[in-house]
Design an enzyme around this catalytic site. Structure first.
Site, PDB file in Angstrom:
ATOM      1  N   CYS A   1      44.198  38.103  46.341  1.00  0.00           N
ATOM      2  CA  CYS A   1      43.618  37.037  45.517  1.00  0.00           C
ATOM      3  C   CYS A   1      43.319  35.771  46.315  1.00  0.00           C
ATOM      4  O   CYS A   1      42.202  35.239  46.265  1.00  0.00           O
ATOM      5  CB  CYS A   1      44.514  36.756  44.306  1.00  0.00           C
ATOM      6  SG  CYS A   1      46.085  35.957  44.675  1.00  0.00           S
TER       7      CYS A   1
ATOM      8  N   HIS B   1      48.787  33.491  41.337  1.00  0.00           N
ATOM      9  CA  HIS B   1      47.483  34.158  41.328  1.00  0.00           C
ATOM     10  C   HIS B   1      46.383  33.110  41.289  1.00  0.00           C
ATOM     11  O   HIS B   1      46.547  32.039  40.692  1.00  0.00           O
ATOM     12  CB  HIS B   1      47.361  35.096  40.122  1.00  0.00           C
ATOM     13  CG  HIS B   1      46.146  35.975  40.183  1.00  0.00           C
ATOM     14  ND1 HIS B   1      46.069  37.058  41.031  1.00  0.00           N
ATOM     15  CD2 HIS B   1      44.957  35.925  39.521  1.00  0.00           C
ATOM     16  CE1 HIS B   1      44.885  37.650  40.880  1.00  0.00           C
ATOM     17  NE2 HIS B   1      44.187  36.963  39.979  1.00  0.00           N
TER      18      HIS B   1
ATOM     19  N   HIS C   1      37.892  37.357  40.737  1.00  0.00           N
ATOM     20  CA  HIS C   1      39.207  37.421  41.381  1.00  0.00           C
ATOM     21  C   HIS C   1      39.507  38.839  41.838  1.00  0.00           C
ATOM     22  O   HIS C   1      38.841  39.798  41.452  1.00  0.00           O
ATOM     23  CB  HIS C   1      40.305  36.902  40.441  1.00  0.00           C
ATOM     24  CG  HIS C   1      40.632  37.836  39.309  1.00  0.00           C
ATOM     25  ND1 HIS C   1      41.923  38.068  38.882  1.00  0.00           N
ATOM     26  CD2 HIS C   1      39.843  38.600  38.509  1.00  0.00           C
ATOM     27  CE1 HIS C   1      41.914  38.919  37.869  1.00  0.00           C
ATOM     28  NE2 HIS C   1      40.679  39.250  37.623  1.00  0.00           N
TER      29      HIS C   1
END
Length: 356
Positions: free
Chosen positions: A271, A319, A331
């Protein structure tokens, strides 16, 4: 092993006990037959399993970001150590040269002997020449003092560089230990997630593998409105700056690429690796981890989001995605799920930052 040994048989004490045991067993068998069902554990609830899968992936991502941070520190320590080793080698060469010069002076003084100057003047056939040589000797003494001082300085500097290098080496080894520990943690959590994934019904498993987040109300996979095969929305909202537009364009070009643990591209990303690479393509250097990227640039509220902003999730900021407008982000969800478009509201929102 003990688990393979046959249990020791204990004979019943009397026929009465044997009869009672037989009747008891028969009663249990009869009851089971009447009920028509056994007492097997119920099948796991898909929603609960899905929640556990998501939690395992999140915990793996936390460990991954810690790994990324430790790797960044280890890389810096290694680069610094390499530089210090090169500097130590150069300074050692200069120290050796100073040592050789000092040795030459010492040898010359030994050959000249230690006869007092007054005696050498009396013995000299030409006092004028002697005085001239004495002046040269004084200058040679000054040069000797310079050489000695140079040697002492070089020696101090070599020792200082070596001490600093030893500290960097200790730092590198510590970060390498942290790397290994976080890698083991992430691997264990990913193994746990995969094992739980296999217990999910095929529909739920497919949703997880696509990267769909769980519906907070039902735990079921929630399909998103946009997918990697529908990139037309990139023109829906214009990026506020040219660099933000470049970062968004890079993110769109990464759609469909696999999630790769610890990767920053070009063939795969995790990520924070994706967001770092996207802004790097725009000429902006971001730190490596989610919890350092959130402090890169200016913080913005959810209502101020613009294409190119970094959006962060979960209380531990574990994240990150790249906002592309229209309530959507790009993402890298987790292993098995490729880089994709997704709604910003599919995960607990933690904050946002605008790098440029």
């Amino acid at each position: 092993m003990a688990s393979h040994r046959k249990p020791k048989q204990h004979p019943l004490a009397s026929s009465t006990v044997r009869t009672a045991a037989t009747l008891a067993l028969a009663g249990v068998a009869g009851t089971t037959a009447l009920e028509g069902t056994g007492h097997a554990a119920p099948l796991p609830d898909p929603a609960q399993l899905r929640a556990r899968v998501d939690r395992s992936y999140q915990e793996a991502e936390v460990a991954t970001e810690r790994y990324n941070g430790a790797k960044e520190k280890a890389d810096r320590a290694e680069a610094a150590l390499d530089g210090l080793q090169d500097e130590a080698a150069r300074r050692t060469e200069r120290l050796n040269a100073a040592r050789d010069a000092l040795g030459s002076l010492a040898s010359a003084q030994y050959r000249a002997g230690a006869v007092p100057e007054s005696v050498r003047l009396l013995l000299s056939s030409s006092p004028g020449q002697f005085l001239e040589r004495a002046s040269l000797t004084d200058r040679a003494g000054d040069r000797k003092a310079v050489v000695v001082a140079r040697f002492q300085r070089e020696l101090r500097e070599v020792r200082q560089v070596r001490t600093t290098a030893a500290g960097r080496l200790a730092e590198l080894r510590s970060e390498q230990d942290t790397l290994a520990r976080n890698k083991r943690t992430a691997a264990a959590k990913l193994t746990e997630a995969r094992a739980l994934l296999e217990r999910l019904p095929s529909r739920e498993r497919a949703a997880v593998e696509r990267g769909d987040a769980a519906d907070p109300a039902t735990g079921a996979g929630r399909a998103t409105a946009l997918r990697a095969d529908r990139p037309a929305s990139r023109d829906a909202v214009q990026a506020p700056t040219g660099r933000a537009a470049q970062a968004v364009a890079f993110a769109y070009s990464a759609l469909g690429k696999p999630y790769v643990w610890g990767a920053t591209g070009p063939s795969g990303f995790d990520c924070s690796g994706l967001t770092q690479a996207a802004w790097q393509a725009a000429g902006v250097s971001l730190p490596r981890t989610t919890y350092t990227q959130i402090n890169a640039g200016r913080r913005v509220s959810r209502g101020q989001l613009a294409p190119g902003d970094l959006v962060f999730f979960y209380s531990g900021v574990s994240h990150v995605g790249l906002y592309v407008g229209g309530g959507q982000m790009i993402h890298a969800p987790h292993p098995g799920a490729p880089v994709r478009l997704a709604p910003v509201d599919e995960m607990p929102f933690a904050g946002a930052a605008r790098p440029a």
